[in-house]
Design an enzyme around this catalytic site. Structure first.
Site, short mmCIF file in Angstrom:
data_model
loop_
_atom_site.label_atom_id
_atom_site.label_comp_id
_atom_site.label_asym_id
_atom_site.label_seq_id
_atom_site.Cartn_x
_atom_site.Cartn_y
_atom_site.Cartn_z
N GLY A 90 49.64 16.80 -8.98
CA GLY A 90 48.35 16.73 -9.66
C GLY A 90 47.21 17.24 -8.82
N GLY A 91 46.40 16.31 -8.30
CA GLY A 91 45.20 16.69 -7.57
C GLY A 91 44.06 17.00 -8.52
N ASP A 126 54.37 11.28 -4.85
CA ASP A 126 53.01 10.77 -4.75
C ASP A 126 52.22 11.27 -5.95
OD1 ASP A 126 50.56 9.74 -3.30
OD2 ASP A 126 50.07 11.89 -3.28
N ASP A 158 48.84 11.91 -7.82
CA ASP A 158 47.41 12.06 -7.57
C ASP A 158 46.73 12.39 -8.90
OD1 ASP A 158 44.91 12.50 -6.61
OD2 ASP A 158 45.44 14.08 -5.21
N TYR A 173 41.41 11.69 -13.22
CA TYR A 173 41.59 10.25 -13.05
C TYR A 173 42.00 9.64 -14.39
CZ TYR A 173 38.94 10.98 -8.77
OH TYR A 173 38.52 11.44 -7.55
N MET A 188 41.31 7.39 -1.31
CA MET A 188 40.53 8.60 -1.02
C MET A 188 39.11 8.23 -0.58
SD MET A 188 41.91 11.34 -3.85
CE MET A 188 41.71 10.30 -5.30
N TYR A 218 36.77 9.39 1.09
CA TYR A 218 35.98 10.54 1.51
C TYR A 218 35.33 11.10 0.26
CZ TYR A 218 40.81 12.11 0.67
OH TYR A 218 42.08 12.27 0.18
N TRP A 266 43.26 14.06 4.75
CA TRP A 266 43.17 15.28 3.93
C TRP A 266 42.40 16.30 4.74
CZ3 TRP A 266 45.27 17.09 -0.49
CH2 TRP A 266 44.75 18.31 -0.95
#
Length: 403
Positions: A126-127, A164, A166, A169, A241, A243, A382
């Protein structure tokens, strides 16, 4: 918070002399060139063992286009590497994201286990750019089953130790074109349950435990839109996350990932890494399963007013910048002064018009101590190509390895 897939990102652990200034104005909030617990790290401890939790590094597939390959990673400093990113195809199955470089990248990545037999590799899905189909994947029992089976097939085929997710959202947020539904909140739980079920079934056959992790948002909105207490049993850990707490989307310059809140007067919202961690912990997510994110990149803002050393000022333009770029072209360069926020424990550079928020060995030292004080599961970064010489990675390894 926004986690862009094409980040290029950040900071430093080489020993350097720092000059301490005491400012008459705002002296409680700002300290220029303040020396911290990891501002000088001995290079002689390369073989010291990591004693505290996990150290998870994301490797971005596109790093190969810039000639940074998995074989260049200092694998002795990492417990897990997440390969970013796989995509989701129109059949709602896991698929390669960068088929021109993925097979060779993955081969090189998994060959690192010959050097570090304890290393675990995961495929991250994803991302920021590729979360558009997650809502459809999670929607029905049939779609969840299909995707979960494809995850198992993928990791077995390519030799990964887990997956994982990601999803940026569930329910809301992310790219405007992403699919989203109110029921994503419950469906995300069901999706993780199904993947865990399929991984465990395959694990019995292979006599190993396959990992299931997620990358989770650092704001209250994310926590309100997922069922943290329900998903925790299905996860080995969550990468938080912490950051992009501030960035190029803001109206004023600010700190990328301040560890603690501060008492400054600011024209925009206040947030911190501590606040994000506490939000997850207050929602009863297990501390030992929470892995705190640290950026190896920063943000450069141009056309900034010289007021307040560039902090909380409007800017003309902004972009992401790797730590390697910062170290090579800005740090300790003529005209640039390094400042350190003594409350938020974060550095920035300023030359009168250019403001750079980033991470360095000193701030990583404070964050390492915070991770240990909270008994968290470890740290995540990251991403690895943004610190190709491993200076920030060494700082983090050293910080987490302290007794």
């Amino acid at each position: 918070m926004k986690k862009y897939i094409m980040r290029t990102g950040i900071l430093a652990v080489s020993a350097f002399m720092l000059i301490i200034f005491s400012w008459q104005n705002n002296k409680d909030a700002f300290a220029e060139n303040e020396a911290g617990p990891s501002s000088q790290i001995p290079k002689t401890e390369e073989t010291s063992a990591l004693k505290t939790g996990k150290l998870v590094g994301y490797y971005a597939a596109w790093s190969a286009y810039s000639n940074f390959y998995p074989s260049q990673i200092d694998v002795s400093k990492l417990t897990h590497i997440n390969y970013a990113f796989a995509n989701i195809d129109s059949d709602l199955k896991l698929t390669l994201g960068y088929p021109d470089v993925d097979p060779e990248n993955i081969r090189k990545l998994n060959s690192l286990k010959e050097t570090n037999p304890d290393l675990k590799t995961l495929i991250s899905v994803g991302g920021w750019n590729w979360s558009g189909r997650f809502s459809d994947v999670a929607l029905t029992g049939e779609s969840r089953n299909r995707f979960a089976e494809s995850c198992v097939e993928f990791i077995v085929k390519y030799g990964f130790d887990g997956v994982d997710l990601d999803w940026e959202y569930p329910v809301s947020g992310g790219l405007t074109a992403n699919g989203r539904r109110p029921e994503d909140k419950q469906n995300f739980t069901l999706l993780l349950q199904k993947i865990r079920e399929k991984l465990d079934a395959r694990g019995i056959l292979d006599q190993k435990h396959y990992l299931l992790t997620i990358a989770g948002g650092a704001d209250r909105s994310y926590v309100d839109k997922v069922e943290l207490t329900k998903i925790a049993p299905y996860l080995d850990y969550a990468n938080l996350m912490t950051y992009d707490l501030h960035g190029t989307w803001d109206t004023h310059t600010d700190l990328l990932a301040p560890l603690y809140p501060n008492s400054d007067s600011s024209p925009q919202y206040k947030t911190s890494v501590e606040q994000a961690v506490n939000t997850w912990l207050d929602a009863s997510f297990p501390a030992e399963k929470l892995v705190m994110g640290i950026p190896f990149y920063g943000y450069l803002y141009s056309s900034v007013s010289p007021s307040n050393r560039g902090m909380y000022q409007k800017f003309g333009g902004a972009n992401s910048i790797s730590y390697e770029d910062i170290k090579t072209n800005y740090l300790n360069k003529s005209g640039y002064t390094r400042f350190f926020h003594s409350q938020s424990k974060a550095p920035w550079l300023f030359n009168g018009t250019i403001f750079i928020s980033y991470e360095d060995g000193q701030s990583i030292g404070y964050k390492s101590e915070f991770i240990k004080s909270k008994n968290l599961g470890g740290a995540m970064v990251w991403e690895l190509s943004q610190d190709p010489k491993g200076e920030l990675l060494f700082a983090l390894y050293h910080g987490l390895g302290k007794q």
